[in-house]
Design an enzyme around this catalytic site. Structure first.
Site, PDB file in Angstrom:
ATOM      1  N   ASP A  71       0.873  -1.173   0.000  1.00  0.00           N
ATOM      2  CA  ASP A  71       0.000   0.000   0.000  1.00  0.00           C
ATOM      3  C   ASP A  71       0.903   1.213   0.000  1.00  0.00           C
ATOM      4  O   ASP A  71       1.947   1.219   0.652  1.00  0.00           O
ATOM      5  CB  ASP A  71      -0.931   0.013   1.218  1.00  0.00           C
ATOM      6  CG  ASP A  71      -2.077   0.997   0.992  1.00  0.00           C
ATOM      7  OD1 ASP A  71      -2.676   0.966  -0.103  1.00  0.00           O
ATOM      8  OD2 ASP A  71      -2.354   1.826   1.874  1.00  0.00           O
ATOM      9  N   GLY A 155      -0.057   8.107 -11.742  1.00  0.00           N
ATOM     10  CA  GLY A 155      -0.506   8.807 -10.532  1.00  0.00           C
ATOM     11  C   GLY A 155       0.031  10.225 -10.430  1.00  0.00           C
ATOM     12  O   GLY A 155      -0.088  11.026 -11.367  1.00  0.00           O
TER      13      GLY A 155
HETATM   14  P1  IMP Z   1      -1.861   1.698  -4.180  1.00  0.00           P
HETATM   15  O1  IMP Z   1      -0.725   1.437  -3.252  1.00  0.00           O
HETATM   16  O2  IMP Z   1      -1.770   0.890  -5.434  1.00  0.00           O
HETATM   17  O3  IMP Z   1      -3.197   1.620  -3.487  1.00  0.00           O
HETATM   18  O4  IMP Z   1      -1.680   3.205  -4.683  1.00  0.00           O
HETATM   19  C1  IMP Z   1      -2.201   4.296  -4.029  1.00  0.00           C
HETATM   20  C2  IMP Z   1      -2.141   5.531  -4.877  1.00  0.00           C
HETATM   21  O5  IMP Z   1      -0.987   6.274  -4.479  1.00  0.00           O
HETATM   22  C3  IMP Z   1      -2.012   5.333  -6.355  1.00  0.00           C
HETATM   23  O6  IMP Z   1      -3.245   5.223  -6.976  1.00  0.00           O
HETATM   24  C4  IMP Z   1      -1.323   6.621  -6.761  1.00  0.00           C
HETATM   25  O7  IMP Z   1      -2.266   7.630  -6.826  1.00  0.00           O
HETATM   26  C5  IMP Z   1      -0.440   6.936  -5.590  1.00  0.00           C
HETATM   27  N1  IMP Z   1       0.915   6.421  -5.820  1.00  0.00           N
HETATM   28  C6  IMP Z   1       1.507   5.384  -5.193  1.00  0.00           C
HETATM   29  N2  IMP Z   1       2.742   5.188  -5.661  1.00  0.00           N
HETATM   30  C7  IMP Z   1       2.924   6.118  -6.611  1.00  0.00           C
HETATM   31  C8  IMP Z   1       4.034   6.415  -7.479  1.00  0.00           C
HETATM   32  O8  IMP Z   1       5.094   5.772  -7.491  1.00  0.00           O
HETATM   33  N3  IMP Z   1       3.844   7.453  -8.318  1.00  0.00           N
HETATM   34  C9  IMP Z   1       2.707   8.182  -8.363  1.00  0.00           C
HETATM   35  N4  IMP Z   1       1.659   7.954  -7.605  1.00  0.00           N
HETATM   36  C10 IMP Z   1       1.772   6.921  -6.716  1.00  0.00           C
END
Ligand code: IMP
Length: 197
Positions: A71, A155
């Protein structure tokens, strides 16, 4: 206990192939939630560790095999650490172009004019018997005043400038970003743990 097969709690094809490639040289087979048609676990926690563990422990217990999950999110000082664990949901309809506009607008309105921010990631490994290990990674940097697009990234990458660089994450190659990114650092710790087993 040496691991030979791990389930990765994700439906994200990019992340799945990254982990498969990373663990193949260690002789570890990786299957994903998509392979076993396990639905996404709802992220109801308030910290990265809680959400990461919710995903890995739910699946490890349900399927009886070791499971990893991650996460991550962006924490902005001027917004008291927001969007943080809500990074994905912060973007209207998961449209990150709009999410970045929202972030820049909220930072303009904030009385705190700091541009400091960091990405955090917690990778968790859960065993079916309830034991677990956490691996954390963090990268510090600042939020750009406008989007700095490049060939890569996703992201919030177009507005994140890591410390020591003057380009955004979106303007780096995948390899360059992985070396210093929150996820890359957490995964490196996870890999070192696996090698130590
Ligand atoms: P998850 O860990 O896949 O739930 O990601 C959570 C959210 O954090 C993603 O949808 C992105 O919006 C943001 N995020 C996490 N890691 C990155 C990264 O390396 N670059 C840009 N956004 C990130």
């Amino acid at each position: 206990m040496k691991l030979s097969k791990i389930l990765f709690a994700s439906h994200n094809a990019g992340k799945i192939s990254e982990i498969k490639n990373m663990l193949a040289p260690l002789g570890i087979e990786v299957v994903s939630s998509a392979d076993v048609t396990f639905p996404d676990v709802e992220e109801t926690g308030t910290t990265f560790a809680e959400n990461s563990l919710l995903k890995s422990q739910t699946i490890a217990k349900a399927l009886g095999i070791p499971c990893i999950a991650d996460d991550s999110g962006l924490c902005v000082d001027a917004l008291n650490g927001a969007p943080g664990v809500y990074s994905a949901r912060y973007a209207p309809n998961r449209d990150f172009d709009k999410g970045i506009d929202k972030l820049l607008a909220e930072m303009n309105e904030s009385s705190d004019k700091s541009r400091k921010a960091h990405f955090s990631c917690v990778v968790s490994l859960a065993y079916p018997d309830g034991r677990y290990k956490l691996f954390e990674g963090r990268v510090d940097g600042k939020i750009a005043f406008e989007k700095m697009y490049g060939d890569g990234g996703f992201g919030y990458d177009p507005v994140f400038i890591p410390d020591g660089y003057d380009c955004s994450f979106a303007q780096m190659s995948k390899e360059e970003k992985n070396k210093i990114s929150h996820r890359g650092r957490a995964m490196q710790k996870f890999k070192e743990y696996l090698i130590s087993l």
